[in-house]
Every structure is written in structure tokens, then in C-alpha cells.
Design a protein around this motif. Structure first.
Motif, PDB file in Angstrom:
ATOM      1  N   GLY A 232      -1.704  11.407  -5.663  1.00  0.00           N
ATOM      2  CA  GLY A 232      -1.413  10.264  -4.796  1.00  0.00           C
ATOM      3  C   GLY A 232      -0.648   9.194  -5.548  1.00  0.00           C
ATOM      4  O   GLY A 232      -0.032   9.469  -6.583  1.00  0.00           O
ATOM      5  N   ASP A 233      -0.698   7.981  -5.022  1.00  0.00           N
ATOM      6  CA  ASP A 233      -0.053   6.843  -5.666  1.00  0.00           C
ATOM      7  C   ASP A 233      -0.932   6.412  -6.847  1.00  0.00           C
ATOM      8  O   ASP A 233      -2.065   5.967  -6.655  1.00  0.00           O
ATOM      9  CB  ASP A 233       0.091   5.714  -4.647  1.00  0.00           C
ATOM     10  CG  ASP A 233       0.779   4.502  -5.260  1.00  0.00           C
ATOM     11  OD1 ASP A 233       1.843   4.117  -4.739  1.00  0.00           O
ATOM     12  OD2 ASP A 233       0.258   3.942  -6.251  1.00  0.00           O
ATOM     13  N   ASP A 235      -0.920   3.922  -9.011  1.00  0.00           N
ATOM     14  CA  ASP A 235      -1.388   2.526  -9.103  1.00  0.00           C
ATOM     15  C   ASP A 235      -2.628   2.326  -8.236  1.00  0.00           C
ATOM     16  O   ASP A 235      -3.603   1.711  -8.659  1.00  0.00           O
ATOM     17  CB  ASP A 235      -0.273   1.564  -8.678  1.00  0.00           C
ATOM     18  CG  ASP A 235       0.895   1.607  -9.661  1.00  0.00           C
ATOM     19  OD1 ASP A 235       0.683   1.224 -10.823  1.00  0.00           O
ATOM     20  OD2 ASP A 235       1.987   2.069  -9.275  1.00  0.00           O
ATOM     21  N   GLU A 236      -2.571   2.873  -7.016  1.00  0.00           N
ATOM     22  CA  GLU A 236      -3.718   2.725  -6.104  1.00  0.00           C
ATOM     23  C   GLU A 236      -4.918   3.540  -6.573  1.00  0.00           C
ATOM     24  O   GLU A 236      -6.053   3.072  -6.557  1.00  0.00           O
ATOM     25  CB  GLU A 236      -3.320   3.169  -4.687  1.00  0.00           C
ATOM     26  CG  GLU A 236      -2.367   2.199  -4.012  1.00  0.00           C
ATOM     27  CD  GLU A 236      -1.828   2.736  -2.690  1.00  0.00           C
ATOM     28  OE1 GLU A 236      -2.413   3.707  -2.144  1.00  0.00           O
ATOM     29  OE2 GLU A 236      -0.820   2.184  -2.214  1.00  0.00           O
ATOM     30  N   LEU A 237      -4.652   4.786  -6.987  1.00  0.00           N
ATOM     31  CA  LEU A 237      -5.763   5.655  -7.399  1.00  0.00           C
ATOM     32  C   LEU A 237      -6.503   5.074  -8.598  1.00  0.00           C
ATOM     33  O   LEU A 237      -7.734   5.133  -8.669  1.00  0.00           O
ATOM     34  CB  LEU A 237      -5.244   7.060  -7.746  1.00  0.00           C
ATOM     35  CG  LEU A 237      -4.782   7.929  -6.571  1.00  0.00           C
ATOM     36  CD1 LEU A 237      -4.197   9.246  -7.081  1.00  0.00           C
ATOM     37  CD2 LEU A 237      -5.932   8.210  -5.607  1.00  0.00           C
ATOM     38  N   VAL A 239      -6.860   1.943  -9.477  1.00  0.00           N
ATOM     39  CA  VAL A 239      -7.714   0.837  -9.028  1.00  0.00           C
ATOM     40  C   VAL A 239      -8.955   1.379  -8.327  1.00  0.00           C
ATOM     41  O   VAL A 239     -10.094   1.013  -8.634  1.00  0.00           O
ATOM     42  CB  VAL A 239      -6.931  -0.102  -8.069  1.00  0.00           C
ATOM     43  CG1 VAL A 239      -7.873  -1.134  -7.442  1.00  0.00           C
ATOM     44  CG2 VAL A 239      -5.802  -0.796  -8.819  1.00  0.00           C
ATOM     45  N   GLN A 240      -8.733   2.308  -7.404  1.00  0.00           N
ATOM     46  CA  GLN A 240      -9.824   2.852  -6.594  1.00  0.00           C
ATOM     47  C   GLN A 240     -10.884   3.564  -7.449  1.00  0.00           C
ATOM     48  O   GLN A 240     -12.077   3.291  -7.338  1.00  0.00           O
ATOM     49  CB  GLN A 240      -9.221   3.831  -5.577  1.00  0.00           C
ATOM     50  CG  GLN A 240     -10.219   4.479  -4.639  1.00  0.00           C
ATOM     51  CD  GLN A 240      -9.572   5.675  -3.922  1.00  0.00           C
ATOM     52  OE1 GLN A 240      -8.361   5.718  -3.718  1.00  0.00           O
ATOM     53  NE2 GLN A 240     -10.387   6.653  -3.561  1.00  0.00           N
ATOM     54  N   ARG A 243     -12.740   1.144  -9.765  1.00  0.00           N
ATOM     55  CA  ARG A 243     -13.754   0.381  -9.044  1.00  0.00           C
ATOM     56  C   ARG A 243     -15.030   1.197  -8.845  1.00  0.00           C
ATOM     57  O   ARG A 243     -16.138   0.691  -8.922  1.00  0.00           O
ATOM     58  CB  ARG A 243     -13.185  -0.011  -7.670  1.00  0.00           C
ATOM     59  CG  ARG A 243     -13.537  -1.428  -7.261  1.00  0.00           C
ATOM     60  CD  ARG A 243     -13.002  -1.713  -5.872  1.00  0.00           C
ATOM     61  NE  ARG A 243     -11.745  -2.448  -5.901  1.00  0.00           N
ATOM     62  CZ  ARG A 243     -10.739  -2.274  -5.032  1.00  0.00           C
ATOM     63  NH1 ARG A 243     -10.817  -1.360  -4.088  1.00  0.00           N
ATOM     64  NH2 ARG A 243      -9.663  -3.008  -5.117  1.00  0.00           N
ATOM     65  N   SER A 252       1.093  11.216 -15.368  1.00  0.00           N
ATOM     66  CA  SER A 252       2.175  10.516 -14.673  1.00  0.00           C
ATOM     67  C   SER A 252       3.526  11.141 -15.015  1.00  0.00           C
ATOM     68  O   SER A 252       3.650  11.885 -15.989  1.00  0.00           O
ATOM     69  CB  SER A 252       2.173   9.040 -15.056  1.00  0.00           C
ATOM     70  OG  SER A 252       2.408   8.912 -16.447  1.00  0.00           O
ATOM     71  N   TYR A 257       0.733   4.234 -18.480  1.00  0.00           N
ATOM     72  CA  TYR A 257      -0.271   3.278 -17.982  1.00  0.00           C
ATOM     73  C   TYR A 257      -1.026   2.646 -19.145  1.00  0.00           C
ATOM     74  O   TYR A 257      -1.776   3.318 -19.854  1.00  0.00           O
ATOM     75  CB  TYR A 257      -1.223   3.962 -16.995  1.00  0.00           C
ATOM     76  CG  TYR A 257      -0.558   4.137 -15.657  1.00  0.00           C
ATOM     77  CD1 TYR A 257      -0.630   3.142 -14.681  1.00  0.00           C
ATOM     78  CD2 TYR A 257       0.193   5.275 -15.379  1.00  0.00           C
ATOM     79  CE1 TYR A 257       0.024   3.274 -13.464  1.00  0.00           C
ATOM     80  CE2 TYR A 257       0.857   5.429 -14.173  1.00  0.00           C
ATOM     81  CZ  TYR A 257       0.758   4.421 -13.227  1.00  0.00           C
ATOM     82  OH  TYR A 257       1.420   4.554 -12.031  1.00  0.00           O
ATOM     83  N   GLU A 299       0.469  12.202  -9.954  1.00  0.00           N
ATOM     84  CA  GLU A 299       1.428  11.816  -8.913  1.00  0.00           C
ATOM     85  C   GLU A 299       2.478  12.898  -8.755  1.00  0.00           C
ATOM     86  O   GLU A 299       2.790  13.619  -9.705  1.00  0.00           O
ATOM     87  CB  GLU A 299       2.101  10.486  -9.275  1.00  0.00           C
ATOM     88  CG  GLU A 299       2.947  10.571 -10.547  1.00  0.00           C
ATOM     89  CD  GLU A 299       3.612   9.250 -10.918  1.00  0.00           C
ATOM     90  OE1 GLU A 299       3.608   8.320 -10.088  1.00  0.00           O
ATOM     91  OE2 GLU A 299       4.144   9.158 -12.046  1.00  0.00           O
TER      92      GLU A 299
END
Ligand code: AMP
Ligand code: MG
Length: 320
Positions: A232-233, A235-237, A239-240, A243, A252, A257, A299
Motif C-alpha cells: 500500500g501507501d 507513508d500511511e502504512l 503511521v497505521q 500506532r 520501498s 525512511y 509499496e
């Protein structure tokens, strides 16, 4: 453990004795045996735990030799052979009876390729039989692109690994066949679709089927690490999953990163070079598979050039 070396004559002697040798090719390392000897071919399936419905690719020294094993060479496929052999292209051709049914899983076509790796070309030249060789890994796992990958996984099951260094392409061959006058790509691979289309015009890419594929390189889940892969994306993954407190690794394309441990990240190609990304893909997946994380975040690449084939492998690594 298997002996690791670069002695072509030793490899040839073992193969002549009906045993298996891991061989370097420009795509991935192969688990090779005499393609005309059903006993050796059975050993290949057993050693890999490969299901017998998954046919093998037969490797030959040059295009002329192919005629010993096929009934005809359709012009469109011959054009591709002339353009890309030796190289990462496998052609499906109508087989002669001399090719055991075990090799083709009972199909009327045999998959043939002339590899370009100098060590394996030299080996094929001293043999008077072709080599059946699927990737030298346990069925379904990531393909090996270094001799040590083979040693790690099959070292206790074969006598010899012929070391030819790192694979220069790093993705399996592109498989092309002809049905009712239509050229079909059965598996995306180390030769790009655009290179093929420059020679023969538009071709059909067979969608990946899941459970009963004609070509098991088409199985939905394949080429997979043991650690789950989520695509997936990034940056979003990141963070998710961060968390959720999950221990993850990151694969990547170009972006490094920051803040992620070096042991838990792989950048396929900082400059965005597709060839370099292909070369690094499988060793990168292996590296992260050993990082002890619970998930690998990855990704997709742009859908062009070798990006298509790389994405195909990533999707199947992510399929469960
Ligand atoms: P591997 O050598 O592990 O990369 O796998 C070889 C791939 O070639 C497998 O996915 C096979 O299914 C495919 N293949 C070999 N022979 C044929 C054939 N006659 N028709 C269709 N696919 C084939
Ligand atoms: Mg394979």
C-alpha cells in the motif's frame, strides 16, 4: 551440506550420474537435473516439494539445440528467440516424445529457454542433454538470487551448488506462448513486455488466475516470504502500523525512511532504476524475512518497464 564451488566439470559429472546440481542463471538460481531422465526429474520435484502439476523449464545451450526437443518453431516465437536468446525469456513450444511427460506435467508443450549466464552456458555445452531447472527454492518461497540462498534452503538435500555470483536480472524469466495465432504472456518476468512488443507487436497478458493455473508461476500466492506482506501507501502504512504498536519492516522503491532501523528496511533502488530494483527484490525480501518482525510493509512500483513484473511478485508475496 552441499559443496559450494565453481567447477563446471564437477557439476557435469554429478549431473551425468543422475543427481541434481544448483546452477546460476541470470534470472534466479535453478535446481537442475537431466531433463531427459525421468528419475532425475522426479528428484527435482521431491527436493523442492513441488507439486507434479507444475511443469519445468528446460534449459539448452543454443537455439539450434531446441529443435531436438520440439516439433515446430512457430515464426512469431522464433522471432522472439532470435531477438532475446540467450536471455530471460521462456517459450512454450510443441514437444517431441523425447521430452518426458513428467517435465511438462503431461502438457503437449515444453517450456524452453537459452540462459545467458556464462557459467551455465559453459556447463550446457559440455553436457549431451538439456537441463530441467525450476528455481532452487522450496515450492512457494522466494526464489534464490545468490548461491548462499540455495545453500541455506536446499543445502542438505543436494550435493553441489555451482556458484556464479549474484543473478544479474534477479526475476524469473518471462514466459511466452502462442494459442490460435495469439501471442500470450503467461508469466511476467525479467524481459519486459515493452521489449517483447517492440519485436512482435501487441501481446496478451494472461491475468493471474488463482487456484487452477495453467502455469503455476501464476499461482496467486507464490514467491512469498514467511512473514506477512502488506502492500500500500508506505507513508500511511507506517503511521497505521506504528500506532498499533506493531513491529514492522519496510520495503520501498526509492525512499529511505528515516528513523527505521537499518536491519528492518530495504530500499530497492535509490535512483529509481527498475533493473536495480529487480536485482534487489528477492534478496531484500529474504533479508526482511529474517528481521524477526511481524509484518513487512511494501509499496508497488510504477507499472512500466520491469515495474510490472516486480509488482506481480509483490502482489503474490502479499497474497494469502
Ligand atoms: P519455475 O522454474 O519455478 O520458475 O517455474 C517454471 C514455470 O514455467 C512454472 O510456473 C510453470 O508452470 C511454467 N511452465 C512450464 N512449462 C509450461 C507449459 N508447458 N505450459 C505452461 N506453463 C509452463
Ligand atoms: Mg519457482
Amino acid at each position: 551440506m552441499a559443496e559450494l564451488g565453481s567447477d563446471i566439470h564437477r557439476a557435469a559429472a554429478i549431473l551425468k550420474g543422475g543427481e541434481l546440481v544448483a546452477i546460476p542463471t541470470e534470472t534466479v538460481y535453478g535446481l537442475a537435473g537431466n531433463a531427459l531422465d525421468p528419475v532425475a526429474v522426479t528428484k527435482i520435484f521431491d527436493t523442492k516439494n513441488r507439486p507434479s502439476f507444475d511443469p519445468l523449464i528446460v534449459h539448452v545451450a543454443d537455439t539450434d539445440q531446441v529443435y531436438r526437443y520440439i516439433r515446430e518453431f512457430p515464426e512469431e516465437l522464433r522471432k522472439l528467440a532470435d531477438a532475446f536468446w540467450p536471455g530471460p525469456l521462456t517459450l512454450l513450444l510443441p514437444k517431441k516424445d523425447i521430452v518426458p511427460d513428467l517435465v511438462t506435467s503431461g502438457l503437449d508443450t515444453v517450456a524452453v529457454r537459452v540462459p545467458s549466464h556464462p557459467v551455465t552456458r559453459a556447463l550446457l555445452k559440455v553436457l549431451d542433454f538439456p537441463l530441467a531447472a525450476p528455481s532452487a527454492n522450496p515450492f512457494g518461497y522466494i526464489s534464490p538470487t545468490r548461491a548462499i540462498h540455495v545453500e541455506d534452503q536446499l543445502g542438505d538435500r543436494i550435493p553441489y551448488v555451482l556458484d556464479g555470483g549474484d543473478c544479474s536480472v534477479g526475476l524469473e524469466s518471462t514466459i511466452v506462448g502462442l494459442e490460435q495465432g495469439q501471442l500470450i504472456i503467461y508469466r511476467l518476468g525479467g524481459l519486459s513486455v515493452s521489449a517483447i512488443e517492440e519485436v512482435v507487436g501487441p501481446v496478451l497478458i494472461l491475468p493471474q488466475s488463482s487456484s487452477n493455473p495453467k502455469s503455476p508461476g501464476m499461482l496467486k500466492s507464490h514467491y512469498a516470504p514467511r512473514t506477512p506482506v502488506v502492500l500500500g501507501d508506505l507513508d500511511e502504512l507506517i503511521v497505521q502500523f506504528g500506532r498499533q504498536g506493531e513491529d514492522f519492516a519496510v520495503l520501498s522503491f526509492t525512499k529511505d525512511y528515516q528513523g527505521i532501523d537499518d536491519r528492518k528496511k530495504v530500499v530497492l533502488s535509490p535512483e529509481g532504476d527498475f533493473g536495480e530494483a529487480a536485482r534487489n527484490l528477492f534478496s531484500g525480501m529474504r533479508f526482511l524475512d529474517k528481521a524477526g518482525v511481524s509484518v513487512i510493509l511494501a509499496e508497488e512500483l510504477p507499472e512500466k518497464n520491469l515495474g510490472k513484473a516486480i509488482n506481480d511478485r509483490l502482489r503474490r508475496a502479499a497474497a494469502r
